[in-house]
Design an enzyme around this catalytic site. Structure first.
Site, short mmCIF file in Angstrom:
data_model
loop_
_atom_site.label_atom_id
_atom_site.label_comp_id
_atom_site.label_asym_id
_atom_site.label_seq_id
_atom_site.Cartn_x
_atom_site.Cartn_y
_atom_site.Cartn_z
N ASN A 26 0.84 -1.19 0.00
CA ASN A 26 0.00 0.00 0.00
C ASN A 26 0.88 1.25 0.00
O ASN A 26 1.60 1.50 0.97
CB ASN A 26 -0.91 0.02 1.23
CG ASN A 26 -1.65 1.34 1.38
OD1 ASN A 26 -2.68 1.57 0.74
ND2 ASN A 26 -1.12 2.24 2.19
N GLU A 27 0.85 2.00 -1.10
CA GLU A 27 1.41 3.35 -1.21
C GLU A 27 2.92 3.43 -1.05
O GLU A 27 3.45 4.53 -0.83
CB GLU A 27 0.71 4.31 -0.23
CG GLU A 27 -0.77 4.51 -0.56
CD GLU A 27 -1.46 5.55 0.32
OE1 GLU A 27 -0.81 6.06 1.26
OE2 GLU A 27 -2.63 5.85 0.08
N ASP A 28 3.64 2.33 -1.18
CA ASP A 28 5.09 2.42 -1.05
C ASP A 28 5.74 3.12 -2.24
O ASP A 28 6.81 3.73 -2.11
CB ASP A 28 5.70 1.03 -0.86
CG ASP A 28 5.39 0.46 0.51
OD1 ASP A 28 4.71 1.15 1.30
OD2 ASP A 28 5.81 -0.66 0.81
#
Length: 864
Positions: A426-428
């Site tokens: 998620n969102e890295d």
């Protein structure tokens, strides 16, 4: 002999590791458990979910803890030399050293792993099992220091010590949850004894494109079976449809081809049945293992089109608009979630017409009970691997642990037909963008070079995890991240999925601007709201603190700039009342309005085959992990906010939408009369039905001030709503209402003469109303909502009719944990009775309010 299981769920005690006195051992009610639950049960800490108590217990995070079970050798177990006895620990949170009778048998540093240890030679008549849990926060800080020379630990959300620790990341706190660093045996602990054992049974199979056959391979993994045969079987509704006896190879593996003609398929709810077969492996009289599995053909369609590259799911040949929610862990203390609670959550998904649940990457690989419920009810699952909002390391021991974690959880979950996609994190990649870390998607295709870059986690997401997924579950879809699209910027609206946080975060666009904020798949967006009053008053006990902006209310909301953002959206759209009931209502209506605009606007872009501009919308978020105010559309206690109902209406199998031209009213030198002068609107219907539907549509224009129709209804007659498509009906259709001079921008605007009106569409199939939508002049704060004349009539003890003489905006009943409503947070228009089914409370005990109500909360007065 048959396999025997003995649960070690009772007889546990715990204490601080630094303690030395025998009197310091405290009882554990039951394992699984976690340290806060046990301290609370022994009255050693205050309830962390109440008031400011979270602050008073943060010391727990920096302590080490010991759990101990003393038990006699179970009489169910034998002492034969040919028999194996294993200790199974399904989850240890997180840095754990396990000793049995003084002998160290296991060290673990990964919360997401289960463990099986042969203890046959160590088991005595009287036994002591001890598990020491080191502080995950302190160990994380040590790991950051240890590896800082080889990796820069960038992090969003709380402190950097979470990044090298394979533990639920939300335990460090998030912008919707508290800092509660758990420890303990968080999943079951038990003994298993056997001569031979079925470890697992699974399939790698694919349904043919014409859906006529299902073929592939069936596998079983066997422990200590020697040359014994294993029978593999498939059953449907108790009847055997396939069976074969196989031999075990030297590695303990059983494998065979299989083929089924005309399989009965598993579908998402509303598209077909949720048929499941029983897959069974039988090892003579020693053991058997069975699973419920489903056959379905699942595809992620990414094809070039006029909008860029599509991103939508096709199940059994049917394009499915993935409207739904994102999921965070359902509790800060995972061990206290019963299976029924997971089932209740998934029933809400179906009730709300939500077809997809996205399990977010900062929590856990979710409990089997959740997926069993999704399989049973037909809810599609998008599951992130457990990485979120950070730049994760790739030193060898870390990657080894990640690989073990990924394989084990894929093996546990791969038989669930509801799971249709795994995403790497998620969102890295947003962290990569924010800190300008190395990333040359097209130019650098060498995984080994990624390990040497400033963004080494690319190796994990684009090489290691897809490799593991292909080996363990070859027909599942893998997506490198959420959001992600072919290596382009994570905000690129032409490819992949996006997280649309320019509502609430970022540019703080108005929710009326959702038509400007679309993407190929919106996997996150949201708007905050307060929970209902019962939840607020339960989490903040001091009446003097039960007001918006109090210290305790501010502390409870973990979102950055929460009150600045929330009050901005409220103030831009409504006349503000700042007592708790009134302000709660306003925030809830803002959230519901955001859902109304977003889901209907983006679902409109579902379009038609070959032109699916938007393939799905997932709100952040469905649920909470504690009682709080957040983006959740259902609170911690499963009490639904009005936004939940707004989503349900927008995702009905056939829905109608109206939109008016958007005009800015807050920018410098903007003309606030333009929304009133512009008479153009769009009208469409969108259907998920498999066949065209003949509908009749009528559009009314109703004065907000008087409740009278200001023009004769526009009756559009019979229209064909195309199957699984959007049918555009009117585009920038202009209607002349009232004095035409009011629409002339060259003339002074006479506010006294202006008679604002709502546009209300009704869709019928035969005589049945199946969908409505109401479009109001924006912003709502410019409208006069006085004297709505709302009335109630009891049609039965559980059936309430509501009507009004003038249009009503946002009528909300106060919901509680026992109240069940068929609808809430709705609008009323004159001439149409609204019927709501009510259980769990008497009709005359309901409290309600609406925009412009004379008080913050009113009691229902029914006639009947």
């Amino acid at each position: 002999m048959a396999l025997t299981r003995y649960d070690l769920d009772r007889g546990w005690t715990f204490r601080l590791s630094e303690s030395s006195s025998a009197e310091d051992w405290l009882p554990v009610q039951k394992v699984p458990s976690q340290i806060h639950m046990d301290l609370l049960a022994n009255k050693k800490i205050p309830d962390p979910f109440i008031d400011l108590n979270e602050l008073a217990i943060r010391w727990i995070a920096e302590k080490d803890w010991i759990y101990r079970a003393q038990f006699k050798k179970p009489t169910e177990l034998t002492a034969q030399e040919s028999v194996t006895t294993d200790l199974v620990l399904e989850g240890l949170d997180t840095f754990a050293t396990v000793r049995l009778n003084g002998t160290e048998i296991l060290k673990s540093d990964n919360m997401f792993l289960s463990h099986r240890v042969d203890i046959s030679s160590l088991l005595k008549d009287d036994n002591v099992l001890e598990i020491t849990f080191d502080s995950a926060m302190l160990r994380g800080r040590e790991l950051v220091k240890e590896h800082s020379h080889e990796h820069t630990f960038y992090v969003r959300q709380t402190e950097v010590s979470r990044v090298p620790v394979r533990k639920a990341q939300y335990n460090w706190g998030w912008d919707w949850g508290p800092i509660l660093m758990t420890a303990g045996p968080w999943r079951p602990v038990y003994l298993e004894q056997y001569v031979s054992r079925i470890d697992d049974v699974w399939t790698h199979c694919e349904v043919s494109e014409d859906l006529k056959t299902c073929s592939g391979r069936i596998f079983a993994k066997v422990a200590r079976a020697e040359l014994k045969p294993v029978t593999l079987s498939l059953f449907l509704s108790g009847s055997k449809v396939w069976e074969k006896e196989c031999l075990v190879d030297s590695a303990g593996l059983v494998t065979t081809d299989f083929h089924i003609d005309n399989p009965e398929l598993w579908y998402p709810f509303g598209y077909g049945p949720q048929t499941r077969y029983e897959l069974k492996a039988t090892l003579s009289s020693s053991d058997q293992k069975s699973k419920l599995i489903g056959f379905r053909r699942s595809e992620l369609i990414q094809e070039k089109d006029e909008f860029g590259k599509s991103f939508y799911f096709r199940i059994n040949g049917i394009d499915v608009f993935a409207g739904g929610s994102c999921w965070i862990p359902a509790d800060s203390f995972l061990s206290q979630i019963p299976a029924q609670r997971y089932h209740d959550w998934m029933k809400l998904m179906v009730e709300g017409n939500q077809h997809m649940l996205r399990i977010w990457g900062g929590g856990i690989y979710e409990d089997d009970s959740l997926f069993d419920a999704c399989d049973e009810l037909g809810v599609l699952v998008w599951h992130d691997f457990q990485f979120a909002c950070a730049s994760y390391p790739t030193y060898p021991s870390y990657l080894e642990s990640v690989e073990h974690e990924a394989r084990q959880n894929l093996r546990r979950l791969r038989s669930h037909p509801s799971i249709v996609i795994w995403a790497g994190n998620n969102e890295d990649y947003q962290v990569q963008e924010r800190y300008h870390l190395d990333y040359d998607y097209e130019g650098d295709k060498d995984p080994q070079s990624w390990l040497k870059s400033s963004f080494p986690a690319r190796y994990t997401y684009e090489y290691l995890l897809p490799k593991i997924v292909k080996e363990e579950d070859p027909f599942i879809v893998y997506h490198p991240s959420s959001p992600w699209g072919d290596g382009k910027h994570t905000t690129d609206s032409t490819v992949g999925d996006i997280h649309q946080w320019n509502i609430w975060h970022g540019a703080m666009n108005r929710y009326q601007e959702t038509h400007l904020l679309s993407g190929r798949f919106i996997s996150e967006f949201g708007m905050e709201a307060y929970p209902h009053l019962e939840t607020t008053r339960g989490m903040i006990k001091d009446p003097q603190q039960q007001y918006p902006g109090s210290m305790m209310m501010d502390f409870r909301n973990k979102a950055i700039d929460h009150e600045r953002r929330m009050v901005t959206y409220v103030a831009e759209n409504f006349q503000i009342k700042y007592d708790l009931p009134s302000y709660t209502h306003l925030t809830q209506v803002v959230q519901a309005e955001t859902m109304h605009f977003a889901y209907k606007t983006w679902r409109r872009e579902w379009g038609k085959p070959g032109a699916r501009k938007c393939g799905g919308v997932l709100v952040w978020q469905l649920n909470d992990c504690w009682p709080t105010m957040s983006w959740a559309v259902v609170d911690y206690y499963l009490v639904k906010k009005p936004a939940f109902y707004a989503i349900a209406k927008a995702l009905k199998p056939l829905a109608v939408g109206i939109s008016r031209t958007y005009h800015e009213w807050t920018a410098g030198h903007s003309d606030p009369t333009l929304p009133f002068r512009d008479t153009k609107f769009d009208l469409w219907v969108v259907s998920s039905r498999s066949k065209p539907v003949q509908v009749e549509i009528a559009v009314r224009f109703i004065s907000v001030r008087t409740g009278k129709d200001v023009q004769s209804p526009l009756k559009l007659g019979t229209i064909i709503a195309q199957a699984n498509s959007t049918t555009e009906i009117l585009k920038e259709h202009a209607v002349v209402v009232g004095d035409p001079k009011l629409n002339d921008t060259t003339q002074p605007f006479d506010l006294v003469k202006y008679d604002p009106y709502v546009i209300h569409a009704v869709v019928k199939v035969g005589d049945e109303i199946i969908a409505t939508d109401t479009s109001w002049p924006q912003p709502l704060k410019y409208l006069d909502f006085a004297n709505r004349d709302v009335e109630f009539k009891a049609l039965s003890a559980t059936k309430l009719a509501i009507f009004a003489n003038r249009p009503v905006k946002g009528l909300v009943f106060e919901e509680t944990r026992t109240t069940k409503l068929s609808d809430n947070g709705f609008d009323l228009v004159p001439g149409e009775d609204k019927v709501v089914y009510v259980t769990g409370v008497s009709l005359d005990s309901l409290r309600y309010t609406y925009i412009g109500a004379p008080e913050g909360s009113l009691e229902v007065s029914v006639s009947g």
